[in-house]
Design a protein around this motif. Sequence first.
Motif, PDB file in Angstrom:
ATOM      1  N   THR A 166       1.121   4.025  -3.080  1.00 18.51           N
ATOM      2  CA  THR A 166       0.854   5.571  -2.679  1.00 18.51           C
ATOM      3  C   THR A 166       2.190   6.486  -3.250  1.00 18.51           C
ATOM      4  N   THR A 174       1.909   6.781  -6.931  1.00 15.39           N
ATOM      5  CA  THR A 174       0.869   8.061  -7.305  1.00 15.39           C
ATOM      6  C   THR A 174       1.519   9.390  -7.026  1.00 15.39           C
ATOM      7  N   LYS A 195       0.874  -1.250   0.110  1.00 18.79           N
ATOM      8  CA  LYS A 195       0.163  -0.020  -0.007  1.00 18.79           C
ATOM      9  C   LYS A 195       0.855   1.329  -0.081  1.00 18.79           C
ATOM     10  N   SER A 196       2.119   1.265   0.786  1.00 17.30           N
ATOM     11  CA  SER A 196       2.882   2.256   0.649  1.00 17.30           C
ATOM     12  C   SER A 196       3.520   2.521  -0.515  1.00 17.30           C
TER      13      SER A 196
END
Length: 245
Positions: free
Chosen positions: A144, A147, A140-141
């Motif tokens: 992120t 992005t 997830k990190s």
Amino acid sequence: MTEYWVSQGNKWCDFCKIYIANNSFSIRTHELGKRHKDNVTKRLSTMQSESEAKEKEQQQAARALQQIEAKAKKSYQKDLENSQRNVDGDTSSAPGDGWVFDSASGYYHDKSTGLYYDSNSGFYYSDSLGKWVTQEEAYKSVQTSKTDIGQSSTSQTKAPAAEMAVPAIKGGPAPGRVVTKLLNPMRPIKGTPAPSAVAVNKRKREDGKPKVISKEEEAALKAREAARKRVEDREKPLMGLYKTY
């Protein structure tokens, strides 16, 4: 020869916690008594139970120490096997494709995501978080951070395009609107007389009708204009003394 009486003192019985006469008859009589025998029996029973409890604690400590040593030996053997497999190029402990064992850090590393994996604990390390986390938090990190990098790269690519849209003018007039009006009408320009306050403050009426001026105001304006002309005539010969480079 004179004889002196000497006190024999008292003797302390540690079992009964009392003093008795310090002579053989009193001591023997006390030791043969039922109270002294019961106290001796109770003391021996207490000492025996304490000895058994201490021996039991020692046995438990030795057993716990053996279990700790066995676990440490088992873990050490597992680490040796993992390191040997990594040296031989075995990637069975890796979480998936693309993971390569990093001998410098001792963990598996994925260059595409920048994550580190510990095969012993099953945790992942992320540089953006700076700590060991689970697989879900690690990926997830990474998503992120990708992005954020994409948004920053998009903004950076748009900025040069806007800059290239501005034409380069060499030797021609400056682009944009040229301001010819003075920013401060009260400030005189070098070589030109300053405008009068009446001319600056004079405003045109919205209805277009001329303002009615009294005779006193008209006389004052004429006197002020005449004074301005006299000052202008007096300073006119000095206009060309100073040059700007």
